[in-house]
Design a protein around this motif. Structure first.
Motif, PDB file in Angstrom:
ATOM      1  N   VAL A 144      72.544  30.163  94.276  1.00  0.00           N
ATOM      2  CA  VAL A 144      71.497  29.980  95.275  1.00  0.00           C
ATOM      3  C   VAL A 144      70.837  31.335  95.476  1.00  0.00           C
ATOM      4  CG1 VAL A 144      70.969  29.326  97.648  1.00  0.00           C
ATOM      5  CG2 VAL A 144      72.810  28.151  96.409  1.00  0.00           C
ATOM      6  N   SER A 145      69.505  31.383  95.511  1.00  0.00           N
ATOM      7  CA  SER A 145      68.807  32.654  95.679  1.00  0.00           C
ATOM      8  C   SER A 145      67.553  32.464  96.522  1.00  0.00           C
ATOM      9  CB  SER A 145      68.420  33.248  94.317  1.00  0.00           C
ATOM     10  OG  SER A 145      67.327  32.535  93.762  1.00  0.00           O
TER      11      SER A 145
ATOM     12  N   GLU B  60      80.523  34.028 100.942  1.00  0.00           N
ATOM     13  CA  GLU B  60      79.245  33.732 101.573  1.00  0.00           C
ATOM     14  C   GLU B  60      78.432  35.014 101.681  1.00  0.00           C
ATOM     15  OE1 GLU B  60      80.650  32.107 105.301  1.00  0.00           O
ATOM     16  OE2 GLU B  60      80.223  33.993 106.320  1.00  0.00           O
ATOM     17  N   GLN B  61      77.145  34.855 101.898  1.00  0.00           N
ATOM     18  CA  GLN B  61      76.267  36.026 101.994  1.00  0.00           C
ATOM     19  C   GLN B  61      75.171  35.758 103.011  1.00  0.00           C
ATOM     20  OE1 GLN B  61      72.836  38.107  99.325  1.00  0.00           O
ATOM     21  NE2 GLN B  61      74.719  37.616  98.252  1.00  0.00           N
TER      22      GLN B  61
ATOM     23  N   PRO C 299      68.242  42.385 101.749  1.00  0.00           N
ATOM     24  CA  PRO C 299      67.609  41.258 101.061  1.00  0.00           C
ATOM     25  C   PRO C 299      68.656  40.267 100.564  1.00  0.00           C
ATOM     26  CG  PRO C 299      66.726  43.364 100.281  1.00  0.00           C
ATOM     27  CD  PRO C 299      67.935  43.681 101.105  1.00  0.00           C
ATOM     28  N   LEU C 300      68.322  38.986 100.593  1.00  0.00           N
ATOM     29  CA  LEU C 300      69.235  37.968 100.075  1.00  0.00           C
ATOM     30  C   LEU C 300      69.329  38.100  98.563  1.00  0.00           C
ATOM     31  CD1 LEU C 300      70.945  35.414 100.769  1.00  0.00           C
ATOM     32  CD2 LEU C 300      68.939  34.080 100.083  1.00  0.00           C
ATOM     33  N   ASP C 301      70.549  38.202  98.054  1.00  0.00           N
ATOM     34  CA  ASP C 301      70.784  38.287  96.614  1.00  0.00           C
ATOM     35  C   ASP C 301      71.194  36.907  96.117  1.00  0.00           C
ATOM     36  OD1 ASP C 301      71.055  39.309  94.107  1.00  0.00           O
ATOM     37  OD2 ASP C 301      72.751  40.620  94.562  1.00  0.00           O
ATOM     38  N   SER C 302      71.326  36.747  94.794  1.00  0.00           N
ATOM     39  CA  SER C 302      71.822  35.492  94.242  1.00  0.00           C
ATOM     40  C   SER C 302      73.278  35.301  94.647  1.00  0.00           C
ATOM     41  CB  SER C 302      71.706  35.504  92.710  1.00  0.00           C
ATOM     42  OG  SER C 302      70.356  35.506  92.313  1.00  0.00           O
ATOM     43  N   VAL C 303      73.616  34.115  95.134  1.00  0.00           N
ATOM     44  CA  VAL C 303      74.972  33.797  95.565  1.00  0.00           C
ATOM     45  C   VAL C 303      75.549  32.790  94.569  1.00  0.00           C
ATOM     46  CG1 VAL C 303      76.403  33.048  97.482  1.00  0.00           C
ATOM     47  CG2 VAL C 303      74.165  34.069  97.930  1.00  0.00           C
TER      48      VAL C 303
ATOM     49  N   VAL D 111      74.259  31.898 103.276  1.00  0.00           N
ATOM     50  CA  VAL D 111      74.550  30.921 102.229  1.00  0.00           C
ATOM     51  C   VAL D 111      76.034  30.937 101.901  1.00  0.00           C
ATOM     52  CG1 VAL D 111      74.103  30.236  99.849  1.00  0.00           C
ATOM     53  CG2 VAL D 111      72.247  31.179 101.229  1.00  0.00           C
ATOM     54  N   LYS D 112      76.644  29.773 101.941  1.00  0.00           N
ATOM     55  CA  LYS D 112      78.032  29.615 101.516  1.00  0.00           C
ATOM     56  C   LYS D 112      78.028  28.572 100.394  1.00  0.00           C
ATOM     57  CE  LYS D 112      82.756  28.706 103.054  1.00  0.00           C
ATOM     58  NZ  LYS D 112      83.634  28.391 104.208  1.00  0.00           N
TER      59      LYS D 112
END
Length: 210
Positions: A120-121, A164-165, A153-157, A110-111
């Motif tokens: 975005v989460s 980006e993450q 794990p995807l964190d809140s971005v 996610v960027k």
């Protein structure tokens, strides 16, 4: 399809409100701390109390490449769905797997855009095993197992922080399917401090068979 996770309709009821409070134009000079708190309330969830990669049952997990990228035209968020893991050998969901279910993992990058607040989460990504009739939310309680399996794990971005993450999202499905449909949804929201309204944005991606 039976569901073990929160239905998307419940998430949208809360998600639309919190995003509406957090989606604030930079020029408005809003309180970012307050906006971030609203988003964190929506996306935070407790991790599983116990999980161990060494105790995971033997399985034949398979990673399938997806490689699809899309961009939210209003917020400027760019999302790349990199790959998915089929048949993740979860200890936490061993009973579900034994009963014919499946744990599916999704890897995304996610960027976020920088014009608006909010984030975005994982809660923006839902899964369907019936072609899109019903969607189920991600299972945040498997985060410890993801970490033990060396999958972050995807964190809140947060949008205003830029950068980006890349991270993973876990799903539990009671009845294993040949393919699955992932839907990314950013709810509609009113921009605080103006009369502008941002319409919802949706994008669907298929997870192929292993």
């Amino acid at each position: 399809m039976r569901t073990r996770t929160t239905r998307r309709t419940a998430r949208l009821a809360a998600g639309g409100l919190s995003l509406g409070l957090a989606l604030t134009m930079t020029a408005c000079g809003s309180d970012d701390t307050k906006d971030d708190a609203a988003v964190e309330t929506e996306s935070s969830a407790p991790a599983s109390e116990s999980a161990s990669a060494s105790a995971a049952p033997a399985g034949k997990e398979v990673e399938v490449k997806i490689g699809k990228t899309f961009k939210d035209p209003d917020t400027g968020d760019t999302v790349e769905v990199i790959s998915a893991v089929r048949d993740f050998p979860s200890t936490e969901e061993a009973d579900l797997i034994a009963d014919g279910g499946e744990v599916v993992l999704l890897q995304v990058k996610v960027k976020p855009g920088k014009e608006f607040g909010g984030a975005v989460s994982y809660s923006n990504f839902d899964i369907s095993a019936d072609g899109g009739s019903d969607f189920d939310s991600a299972d945040s309680q498997l985060e410890e197992e993801l970490t033990a399996a060396k999958r972050t794990p995807l964190d809140s971005v947060r949008r205003m922080e830029g950068g980006e993450q890349t991270g993973w999202i876990a799903y539990t499905v009671d009845e294993k399917g040949d393919t699955y449909l992932i839907e990314y949804e950013r709810p509609a929201a009113k921009v605080i401090g103006s009369d502008k309204t941002i319409e919802e944005f949706k994008e669907q991606i298929e997870i192929p068979a292993s």
